[in-house]
Design a protein around this motif. Structure first.
Motif, short mmCIF file in Angstrom:
data_model
loop_
_atom_site.label_atom_id
_atom_site.label_comp_id
_atom_site.label_asym_id
_atom_site.label_seq_id
_atom_site.Cartn_x
_atom_site.Cartn_y
_atom_site.Cartn_z
N LEU A 148 -94.20 -26.32 0.28
CA LEU A 148 -93.96 -27.62 0.57
C LEU A 148 -94.95 -28.53 -0.23
CD1 LEU A 148 -93.05 -27.61 4.41
CD2 LEU A 148 -91.57 -28.42 2.39
N ALA A 149 -96.26 -28.10 -0.01
CA ALA A 149 -97.28 -29.00 -0.67
C ALA A 149 -97.18 -28.90 -2.28
CB ALA A 149 -98.66 -28.35 -0.25
N ALA A 150 -96.50 -27.64 -2.72
CA ALA A 150 -96.30 -27.65 -4.20
C ALA A 150 -94.90 -28.14 -4.75
CB ALA A 150 -96.45 -26.11 -4.46
N ARG A 151 -94.48 -28.78 -3.61
CA ARG A 151 -92.99 -29.56 -4.08
C ARG A 151 -92.17 -28.42 -4.89
NH1 ARG A 151 -96.04 -32.62 -1.40
NH2 ARG A 151 -96.31 -34.56 -1.49
N ASP A 152 -92.20 -27.37 -4.18
CA ASP A 152 -91.06 -26.32 -4.92
C ASP A 152 -89.86 -26.46 -4.74
OD1 ASP A 152 -89.89 -23.51 -4.95
OD2 ASP A 152 -91.95 -22.84 -5.60
N THR A 153 -89.13 -26.57 -6.12
CA THR A 153 -87.80 -26.92 -6.06
C THR A 153 -86.95 -26.05 -5.80
OG1 THR A 153 -87.70 -26.56 -8.48
CG2 THR A 153 -88.21 -28.77 -8.00
N GLU A 154 -87.31 -24.67 -6.02
CA GLU A 154 -86.42 -23.45 -5.64
C GLU A 154 -86.54 -23.36 -4.13
OE1 GLU A 154 -87.66 -20.42 -7.92
OE2 GLU A 154 -86.79 -21.19 -9.88
N LEU A 155 -87.61 -23.10 -3.58
CA LEU A 155 -87.66 -22.80 -2.16
C LEU A 155 -88.40 -23.66 -1.19
CD1 LEU A 155 -89.53 -19.38 -2.90
CD2 LEU A 155 -87.12 -19.79 -2.26
N GLY A 156 -88.53 -25.07 -1.49
CA GLY A 156 -89.00 -26.12 -0.64
C GLY A 156 -88.23 -26.17 0.44
N ASN A 157 -87.04 -26.56 0.19
CA ASN A 157 -85.99 -27.03 1.29
C ASN A 157 -85.71 -25.65 2.45
OD1 ASN A 157 -85.36 -29.30 0.34
ND2 ASN A 157 -83.52 -28.58 -0.68
N ARG A 158 -85.92 -24.46 2.02
CA ARG A 158 -85.95 -22.99 2.80
C ARG A 158 -87.13 -23.21 3.45
NH1 ARG A 158 -82.89 -18.24 1.93
NH2 ARG A 158 -82.01 -18.92 0.30
N ALA A 159 -88.09 -23.42 2.92
CA ALA A 159 -89.34 -23.51 3.77
C ALA A 159 -89.55 -24.49 4.90
CB ALA A 159 -90.63 -23.58 2.57
N HIS A 160 -89.09 -25.57 4.45
CA HIS A 160 -89.12 -26.90 5.38
C HIS A 160 -88.39 -26.37 6.84
CE1 HIS A 160 -88.90 -31.42 6.14
NE2 HIS A 160 -89.61 -30.66 7.12
N ALA A 161 -87.14 -25.96 6.43
CA ALA A 161 -86.18 -25.45 7.60
C ALA A 161 -86.90 -24.36 8.31
CB ALA A 161 -84.96 -25.08 7.01
N ASP A 162 -87.68 -23.40 7.69
CA ASP A 162 -88.02 -22.52 8.44
C ASP A 162 -89.22 -22.90 9.29
OD1 ASP A 162 -88.37 -19.34 8.79
OD2 ASP A 162 -90.47 -19.90 8.27
N LEU A 163 -90.04 -23.81 8.67
CA LEU A 163 -91.16 -24.52 9.58
C LEU A 163 -90.62 -25.47 10.53
CD1 LEU A 163 -94.34 -24.63 9.12
CD2 LEU A 163 -93.86 -26.90 7.73
N ILE A 164 -89.44 -25.89 10.65
CA ILE A 164 -89.09 -26.62 11.69
C ILE A 164 -88.80 -25.64 12.82
CG2 ILE A 164 -86.94 -27.92 12.48
CD1 ILE A 164 -87.28 -29.51 9.59
N ASN A 165 -87.98 -24.55 12.35
CA ASN A 165 -87.55 -23.39 13.19
C ASN A 165 -88.85 -22.97 14.12
OD1 ASN A 165 -85.49 -21.68 14.31
ND2 ASN A 165 -86.37 -20.19 12.98
N TRP A 166 -89.80 -22.58 13.17
CA TRP A 166 -91.02 -22.02 13.79
C TRP A 166 -91.54 -22.78 14.77
CZ3 TRP A 166 -96.42 -23.34 14.06
CH2 TRP A 166 -97.17 -22.34 14.61
N SER A 167 -91.81 -24.16 14.42
CA SER A 167 -92.45 -25.05 15.09
C SER A 167 -91.59 -25.39 16.54
CB SER A 167 -92.26 -26.58 14.57
OG SER A 167 -93.25 -26.45 13.26
N ARG A 168 -90.36 -25.16 16.51
CA ARG A 168 -89.37 -25.18 17.95
C ARG A 168 -89.29 -24.06 18.67
NH1 ARG A 168 -84.16 -28.17 15.14
NH2 ARG A 168 -85.35 -30.25 15.01
N ARG A 169 -89.27 -22.72 17.87
CA ARG A 169 -89.03 -21.56 18.61
C ARG A 169 -90.06 -20.48 18.32
NH1 ARG A 169 -84.27 -23.03 15.95
NH2 ARG A 169 -82.73 -23.73 17.44
N GLY A 170 -90.90 -20.51 17.34
CA GLY A 170 -91.70 -19.39 17.01
C GLY A 170 -93.09 -19.62 17.35
N THR A 171 -93.54 -20.68 18.07
CA THR A 171 -94.94 -20.75 18.36
C THR A 171 -95.34 -19.80 19.40
OG1 THR A 171 -94.34 -22.56 19.82
CG2 THR A 171 -95.03 -23.18 17.62
N ALA A 172 -94.45 -19.22 20.19
CA ALA A 172 -95.01 -18.36 21.08
C ALA A 172 -95.56 -16.85 20.49
CB ALA A 172 -93.74 -17.94 22.05
#
Length: 212
Positions: A148-172
């Motif tokens: 995300l910080a690198a503004r990656d055009t190929e994987l940025g959207n996937r990384a953002h979705a994964d980060l949101i998912n981790w924040s909601r469910r994966g912090t345990a």
């Protein structure tokens, strides 16, 4: 169809693995190689791995991908399979990723970061990303924020979705706080990614990571 054929062969008191072995040994370059490899992977033994390893270098991507599945199924070398994460064929890298899904330590972290570099082919970068995500909680957060910080055009959207998912469910899964060096790096990446993820999520991440 193979399952039915194998059942019929066993009903006739014959071993289907023997048929697959003999056919591959007789003409390993045959157009039936992929099906024979799949069949041997389904009913062979660990002793068959040696005969399958050469097919990891077969000119056909689909044969290589099938060989990866068969070698993994029969307990073959993870190191040999892991070395194929940079294969030029996407179908092979997908097969490798699936084979290593429950083996997060099969590929050194440093090697995965190398494969994630922007000059790697898209399918190789995706494979490296998927493997990094499986390492541990903080490596997962690290790679998501990095992209995300690198503004990656190929994987940025996937990384953002994964980060949101981790924040909601994966912090345990984050049983311990990151090391000082990692915490500092993550804090810097959160700052850099905040324009994309928003102040609310950035604040949440800082709170989770106890670095804000």
């Amino acid at each position: 169809m193979r399952a039915t054929a194998q059942w019929a062969i066993r009903r006739a008191s014959r071993n289907p693995a023997t048929i697959y072995r003999n056919a591959l040994a007789a003409d390993p370059a045959t157009g039936r190689a992929r099906a024979l490899i799949a069949g041997l992977g389904e009913c062979g033994t660990h002793q068959d791995v040696a005969a399958l390893l050469p097919f990891l270098e077969h000119p056909s991507p689909r044969v290589r991908a099938e060989a990866v599945r068969a070698v993994r199924r029969l307990g073959g070398s993870l190191t040999r399979i892991a070395g194929m994460l940079a294969d030029p064929a996407p179908v092979v890298v997908r097969s490798v990723n699936k084979a290593l899904r429950t083996e997060p330590d099969a590929v050194p972290t440093a090697r995965l970061w190398e494969l994630l570099a922007a000059d790697s082919p898209p399918h190789v970068r995706l494979g490296a990303y998927e493997q990094l995500r499986q390492k541990d909680a903080w490596t997962r957060v690290h790679v998501d924020l990095h992209l995300l910080a690198a503004r990656d055009t190929e994987l940025g959207n996937r990384a953002h979705a994964d980060l949101i998912n981790w924040s909601r469910r994966g912090t345990a899964t984050a049983y311990r706080t990151p090391t000082g060096e990692m915490a500092l790096r993550l804090g810097q990446l959160i700052d850099a990614a905040e324009p994309l993820i928003g102040a609310k999520q950035a604040h949440q991440l800082r709170w989770i990571l106890s670095i804000g």
